[in-house]
Design an enzyme around this catalytic site. Structure first.
Site, PDB file in Angstrom:
ATOM      1  N   THR A 185       0.872  -1.186   0.000  1.00 50.38           N
ATOM      2  CA  THR A 185       0.000   0.000   0.000  1.00 50.38           C
ATOM      3  C   THR A 185       0.905   1.231   0.000  1.00 50.38           C
ATOM      4  O   THR A 185       2.089   1.132   0.342  1.00 50.38           O
ATOM      5  CB  THR A 185      -0.902   0.037   1.248  1.00 50.38           C
ATOM      6  OG1 THR A 185      -0.059   0.118   2.389  1.00 50.38           O
ATOM      7  CG2 THR A 185      -1.767  -1.193   1.350  1.00 50.38           C
ATOM      8  N   GLU A 331      -5.927  -3.904  -0.647  1.00 52.68           N
ATOM      9  CA  GLU A 331      -6.255  -5.027   0.238  1.00 52.68           C
ATOM     10  C   GLU A 331      -7.425  -5.859  -0.268  1.00 52.68           C
ATOM     11  O   GLU A 331      -7.691  -6.935   0.262  1.00 52.68           O
ATOM     12  CB  GLU A 331      -6.613  -4.489   1.642  1.00 52.68           C
ATOM     13  CG  GLU A 331      -5.440  -3.925   2.417  1.00 52.68           C
ATOM     14  CD  GLU A 331      -5.195  -2.438   2.160  1.00 52.68           C
ATOM     15  OE1 GLU A 331      -5.599  -1.945   1.089  1.00 52.68           O
ATOM     16  OE2 GLU A 331      -4.610  -1.764   3.017  1.00 52.68           O
ATOM     17  N   LYS A 441     -14.719  17.480  10.411  1.00 50.65           N
ATOM     18  CA  LYS A 441     -15.609  17.494  11.585  1.00 50.65           C
ATOM     19  C   LYS A 441     -15.973  18.930  11.904  1.00 50.65           C
ATOM     20  O   LYS A 441     -15.136  19.718  12.293  1.00 50.65           O
ATOM     21  CB  LYS A 441     -14.909  16.855  12.784  1.00 50.65           C
ATOM     22  CG  LYS A 441     -14.626  15.387  12.560  1.00 50.65           C
ATOM     23  CD  LYS A 441     -13.604  14.868  13.545  1.00 50.65           C
ATOM     24  CE  LYS A 441     -12.825  13.720  12.911  1.00 50.65           C
ATOM     25  NZ  LYS A 441     -11.569  14.115  12.278  1.00 50.65           N
ATOM     26  N   TRP A 446     -20.198  15.380  10.734  1.00 49.61           N
ATOM     27  CA  TRP A 446     -19.242  15.131   9.662  1.00 49.61           C
ATOM     28  C   TRP A 446     -19.716  15.773   8.361  1.00 49.61           C
ATOM     29  O   TRP A 446     -20.900  15.694   8.019  1.00 49.61           O
ATOM     30  CB  TRP A 446     -19.089  13.632   9.417  1.00 49.61           C
ATOM     31  CG  TRP A 446     -18.254  12.941  10.455  1.00 49.61           C
ATOM     32  CD1 TRP A 446     -17.662  13.510  11.538  1.00 49.61           C
ATOM     33  CD2 TRP A 446     -17.943  11.548  10.501  1.00 49.61           C
ATOM     34  NE1 TRP A 446     -16.993  12.560  12.253  1.00 49.61           N
ATOM     35  CE2 TRP A 446     -17.138  11.346  11.647  1.00 49.61           C
ATOM     36  CE3 TRP A 446     -18.240  10.456   9.694  1.00 49.61           C
ATOM     37  CZ2 TRP A 446     -16.647  10.081  12.010  1.00 49.61           C
ATOM     38  CZ3 TRP A 446     -17.759   9.210  10.039  1.00 49.61           C
ATOM     39  CH2 TRP A 446     -16.961   9.024  11.188  1.00 49.61           C
TER      40      TRP A 446
HETATM   41  P1  ADP Z   1      -3.790   4.041  -1.713  1.00 42.91           P
HETATM   42  O1  ADP Z   1      -4.638   5.180  -2.246  1.00 42.91           O
HETATM   43  O2  ADP Z   1      -3.474   4.175  -0.254  1.00 42.91           O
HETATM   44  O3  ADP Z   1      -2.673   3.650  -2.599  1.00 42.91           O
HETATM   45  P2  ADP Z   1      -5.583   2.143  -2.755  1.00 42.91           P
HETATM   46  O4  ADP Z   1      -5.119   2.403  -4.100  1.00 42.91           O
HETATM   47  O5  ADP Z   1      -5.741   0.780  -2.285  1.00 42.91           O
HETATM   48  O6  ADP Z   1      -4.696   2.793  -1.698  1.00 42.91           O
HETATM   49  O7  ADP Z   1      -6.881   3.019  -2.615  1.00 42.91           O
HETATM   50  C1  ADP Z   1      -8.006   2.607  -1.953  1.00 42.91           C
HETATM   51  C2  ADP Z   1      -8.853   3.778  -1.568  1.00 42.91           C
HETATM   52  O8  ADP Z   1      -9.256   4.552  -2.701  1.00 42.91           O
HETATM   53  C3  ADP Z   1     -10.133   3.381  -0.924  1.00 42.91           C
HETATM   54  O9  ADP Z   1      -9.952   3.040   0.427  1.00 42.91           O
HETATM   55  C4  ADP Z   1     -10.978   4.630  -1.106  1.00 42.91           C
HETATM   56  O10 ADP Z   1     -10.704   5.595  -0.130  1.00 42.91           O
HETATM   57  C5  ADP Z   1     -10.527   5.142  -2.439  1.00 42.91           C
HETATM   58  N1  ADP Z   1     -11.489   4.750  -3.472  1.00 42.91           N
HETATM   59  C6  ADP Z   1     -11.419   3.724  -4.318  1.00 42.91           C
HETATM   60  N2  ADP Z   1     -12.495   3.686  -5.131  1.00 42.91           N
HETATM   61  C7  ADP Z   1     -13.289   4.721  -4.778  1.00 42.91           C
HETATM   62  C8  ADP Z   1     -14.572   5.219  -5.219  1.00 42.91           C
HETATM   63  N3  ADP Z   1     -15.234   4.660  -6.229  1.00 42.91           N
HETATM   64  N4  ADP Z   1     -15.072   6.304  -4.578  1.00 42.91           N
HETATM   65  C9  ADP Z   1     -14.413   6.907  -3.569  1.00 42.91           C
HETATM   66  N5  ADP Z   1     -13.207   6.482  -3.116  1.00 42.91           N
HETATM   67  C10 ADP Z   1     -12.651   5.410  -3.710  1.00 42.91           C
END
Ligand code: ADP
Length: 543
Positions: A185, A331, A441, A446
């Site tokens: 990640t 994940e 917040k 929220w």
């Molecule tokens: P990182 O951004 O930490 O590299 P990931 O690529 O695994 O991690 O991103 C996952 C995150 O991206 C999700 O937990 C969420 O916050 C965001 N995300 C993914 N798809 C969507 C969506 N369709 N709408 C809003 N947020 C999204």
């Protein structure tokens, strides 16, 4: 009593074999650094993956060894996917846009034995070579003519390495739970964490992905993943395309280039393209300025960040392209939910269709969802109640690599806490309101930064926008809107704030607006809120 069906293991090599046998002549087109448009077939790809598997064997690789890749989306990287995982090693895809110290951390944490790299990342590796002493050698993914001069020790040319190997190779019959790939990640909070996929989860995920209500991928499709092979296995497309027999178009280093993407979509008859919203912003801006229409593209899967309603509308009304939003994360392999209308929904106006398409999507078989309150009690699926989103299922990580339960993301009853806050409506459509750490917040309530961003993206003078919480003496935090103006457009802060009236609750409307010329993005093209919050930490709100 057990049933009497065969217990055939679910293996990545079986996807390669299926592709080569039933769709052997299907094309794979790649933009690469050393060849502007390389073309060959599934059959050739699998043949070369087998040569690579033989080569790895000759290099002394042992089952379970981590073999890393540092490369863009092209055919050699794809061969590494199948050659490394299929032979029983772990393909550790590294994101080249990470900071050098993060690269050092993950290479050492993963204990990578070899790194397969694109020519353009050789300098990156040279700079950190002293800090990754356990890496035995580097395979440069190019031919002899393009081998760079390098100070790296034990460097091999990919084409030379595989050329001398036999095309004959029998894939090992592995346990389907054998680890196949490793992806860290991005580590915006703390060290990056390793997600270790296995053959079983990968095959099941690919099967779910090709389903009609998800990607609807078939042998009639030509698919362009503008999602890096180094990030969550390019959302599984290398596997699902081979399973379905779809033509595969790989954009190499040209990921964010609207003109290249537009040309590829057209010349390679692409019917399905996948990517994060920023990629499509670049494409839509290019089509607008060049006066082009996307005639062949039928649908896009957009995810990784919330998809602005205006983008869905632009694709639909200007190009006749369906946007299917999806949500997922490293994940979750990544498919968690996908958005397509389902049977039985009431007739919708074009506007209501956009409202539905603006949600993240509905559950896909194989991934369960729930939202909970602060005490962990399940919240109702009424489209109103919001709380932390938790998932569980066939391709969801059960732990992080070498963290043995210390990742802090799993609940005692076996669910994975996503770090997102969401609502789920009675039809099962989930909408992300925020990441837990991005929630604003205000006065004990929220405010959804995502909804504020999406709403303002509909304003014609806005090219890109972000909303963050800024400290406020009375309300704890208030929203600050940060905007990049669209080219050639002028607009005042007050005009932008007026746009919100009637569209969101009055107390949600941002207190201030700041105009910028650039927004910071993560390695995967998402707005880096953490950096924005640092940048505006001392911001004095006017209201
Ligand atoms: P990182 O951004 O930490 O590299 P990931 O690529 O695994 O991690 O991103 C996952 C995150 O991206 C999700 O937990 C969420 O916050 C965001 N995300 C993914 N798809 C969507 C969506 N369709 N709408 C809003 N947020 C999204």
């Amino acid at each position: 009593m057990l049933g009497l069906m065969m217990n055939t293991p679910l293996l990545i090599s079986s996807i390669a074999e299926h592709g080569a046998q039933f769709h052997g002549g299907r094309e794979i087109v790649s933009v690469t650094a050393d060849n502007p448009l390389h073309r060959y077939t599934y059959r050739e790809c699998v043949g070369r993956a087998k040569q690579l598997a033989n080569a790895l064997n000759g290099m002394g690789a042992k089952k379970g060894d981590r073999i890393a890749t540092l490369a863009w989306n092209d055919y050699r990287h794809l061969e590494a996917y199948y050659g490394i995982s299929g032979a029983g090693y772990v393909c550790h895809t590294i994101n080249p846009r990470l900071f050098p110290e993060q690269l050092v951390f993950i290479i050492n944490h993963a204990e990578d034995r070899w790194i397969f790299t694109d020519v353009m990342f050789v300098p990156l590796l040279e700079a950190i070579a002293d800090m990754i002493p356990n890496v035995e050698g580097f395979v440069v993914m190019t031919d002899n003519a393009h081998m760079p001069e390098t100070t790296l020790n034990n460097t091999v040319c990919y084409e030379e390495l595989i050329a001398k190997e036999s095309l004959d190779y029998t894939w090992p019959e592995l346990d389907e739970r054998t680890a196949s790939a490793l992806c860290y990640t991005s580590g915006t909070t703390g060290d990056p964490k390793g997600v270790l996929y296995d053959h079983r989860s990968t095959v099941l995920h690919a099967m779910a992905e090709i389903a009609p209500d998800t990607m609807s991928l078939s042998s009639y499709d030509s698919v362009l993943p503008v999602v890096p092979l180094f990030h969550v296995n390019a959302w599984g497309v290398p596997y699902s395309a081979f399973m379905a027999g779809a033509k595969l178009v790989l954009p190499g280093p040209k990921m964010g280039d609207g003109e290249t993407l537009c040309n590829l979509l057209d010349s390679e008859d692409v019917t399905l393209a996948l990517g994060v919203p920023t990629v499509w912003l670049a494409l839509l801006q290019y089509t607008e300025s060049a006066g082009k229409r996307l005639d062949k593209l039928q649908r896009t899967i957009v995810g990784g960040a919330a998809v602005p309603r205006s983008m869905i509308e632009a694709f639909r009304d200007k190009h006749g392209v369906e946007v299917r939003q999806a949500w997922g994360m490293t994940e979750t392999s990544p498919l968690g939910v996908a958005n397509s209308p389902k049977a039985g929904l009431p007739e919708m106006t074009p506007d209501e269709q956009l409202d539905l398409a603006s949600k993240a999507g509905r559950g896909v078989y194989g991934c369960e969802l729930r939202i909970v309150d602060g005490e962990g009690n399940e919240l109702p699926w009424d489209g109103e109640a919001y709380g932390p989103l938790q998932v569980r299922g066939l391709w969801i990580c059960s732990d992080y690599y070498k963290l043995a339960g210390a990742g802090g993301a799993h609940t005692d009853d076996g669910w994975f806490d996503t770090g997102d806050v969401a609502t789920i409506d009675p039809e099962g459509y989930m909408a992300i309101t925020d990441r837990t750490k991005d929630v604003i917040k205000s006065g004990g309530e929220w405010i959804s930064s995502i909804e504020l961003e999406n709403t303002i993206m509909g304003h014609p003078a806005v090219a890109e926008a972000a909303v963050i919480g800024v400290a406020h003496p009375k309300w704890t935090e208030r929203p600050l809107l940060i905007v990049i103006k669209a080219e050639g457009q002028d607009v005042s802060g007050d005009e932008l704030l007026a746009w919100y009236e009637g569209k969101v609750a009055k107390w949600w409307i941002p207190t201030d607006v700041e105009f910028v010329t650039e927004l910071p993005h993560t390695a995967t093209g998402k707005i880096k809120k953490i950096e924005l919050r640092k940048q505006f930490a001392d911001y004095q709100l006017t209201g």
